[in-house]
Design a protein around this motif. Structure first.
Motif: not given
Length: 249
Positions: A202-212
Motif C-alpha cells: 500500500f502507498a499513501d501521502e504523496v508529497r513534493l516540496g522545496t524544503t524538508a
C-alpha cells in the motif's frame, strides 16, 4: 527604504518553502483511475484497472498529517505535475505498508513522460528499500519493516548543472543524519509522478516540496539549509539595526 528591503527579504525567505504537489488520496473507495484531487497536478490519475483507493489510509508519526485513504491492488498509476521539477533543490516523500502476504514491490517514481517504468523510482522491493535509476540494478539497503508497519520514505534532490544528487532517508525526520541511500544521475525536468503498488502493498501521502518541512513533520534540515536560514536571519537582523540607527539619526 531599509524597511522595504527587510520586508522583501522576509517574504523571499518564506517563499523558499513551498509545497509543489500533494495527494493524500482523499477519494471514495474504488478505482483510482481518473480521480482528480490533491494539488499541484495538471491531469487526473491514469491507473491500471486493479489499482484501487482503499480504507483506512496510512499515517506515520514522523510524517505530516494524513488525509483521505490509501492505494493498493495491482500495479501502475501515473499523474502529470502542473509544472516540471526544475528547482535547484526539491524533496519528495510517501508512505508505504504491507500485509503479511504482501510481495514484490511498491514505489514512487519520476519521469519526463507518461510511463509505467519511470526513469527514477524509490520504495520497497521484497525485504529491502531501494532506489532504481535508469533501469540499472537497484541500489538496496536495510531490512524492511514487518506487516502492518507504516514507513516514511523521504528523498532530497539537488540539481548541480548536468547532474542531480539524490539522498534517501527511511523513517527519520533528521536530515542532518547520513542518508540510507545516495546516488547521482543526469539532470532531468521530471514532469510525471508514477506509483506502483503490488498485491498486499500500500502507498499513501504523496508529497513534493522545496524544503524538508514540506514533506515531513518537524523536519531537521541538512546543514546546508541551516546555513542558508542562518544567513537570512543574520542579514534580516543587520538590516533592522541599520533601520533603527537611521530613524534615530
Amino acid at each position: 527604504m531599509f524597511r522595504f528591503i527587510a520586508l522583501t527579504m522576509l517574504v523571499t525567505a518564506t517563499a523558499l518553502a513551498s509545497q509543489i504537489a500533494y495527494d493524500g488520496f482523499d477519494y471514495s473507495p474504488g478505482p483510482l483511475n481518473l480521480q482528480n484531487g490533491g494539488v499541484g497536478f495538471s491531469t487526473p490519475w491514469f491507473a491500471d484497472p486493479g489499482v484501487d483507493v482503499l480504507p483506512p489510509g496510512l499515517s506515520q508519526p514522523l510524517a505530516l498529517p494524513s488525509t483521505g485513504l490509501e492505494i493498493g491492488g495491482d500495479f501502475n498509476a501515473s499523474r502529470m505535475l502542473s509544472n516540471p521539477l526544475i528547482q535547484p533543490i526539491y524533496w519528495a516523500s510517501f508512505e508505504i505498508s504491507r500485509t503479511l502476504g504482501g510481495n514484490d514491490q511498491v514505489f514512487f517514481g519520476l519521469d519526463t513522460t507518461l510511463t509505467s517504468t519511470p526513469f527514477l523510482s524509490f520504495g520497497r522491493q521484497l525485504d529491502n528499500y531501494f532506489v532504481d535509476v535508469g533501469g540499472m540494478p537497484p541500489i538496496k539497503c536495510c531490512i524492511g519493516s514487518g506487516p502492518g508497519v507504516t514507513d516514511l520514505l523521504v528523498a532530497r534532490f539537488v540539481q548541480t548543472g548536468p547532474f542531480t544528487n539524490m539522498d534517501l532517508w527511511i523513517n527519520t525526520n533528521n536530515f542532518a543524519s547520513p542518508p540510507n541511500i545516495s546516488t547521482t544521475f543526469p539532470t532531468m525536468a521530471f514532469a510525471w509522478v508514477n506509483m506502483q503498488v503490488q498485491p498486499g502493498l500500500f502507498a499513501d501521502e504523496v508529497r513534493l516540496g522545496t524544503t524538508a518541512g514540506d514533506v515531513a513533520a518537524a523536519a531537521i534540515p541538512e546543514p546546508g539549509t541551516f546555513a542558508l536560514i542562518g544567513f537570512g536571519l543574520a542579514l534580516f537582523v543587520m538590516v533592522r539595526r541599520v533601520t533603527r540607527t537611521t530613524l534615530r539619526s
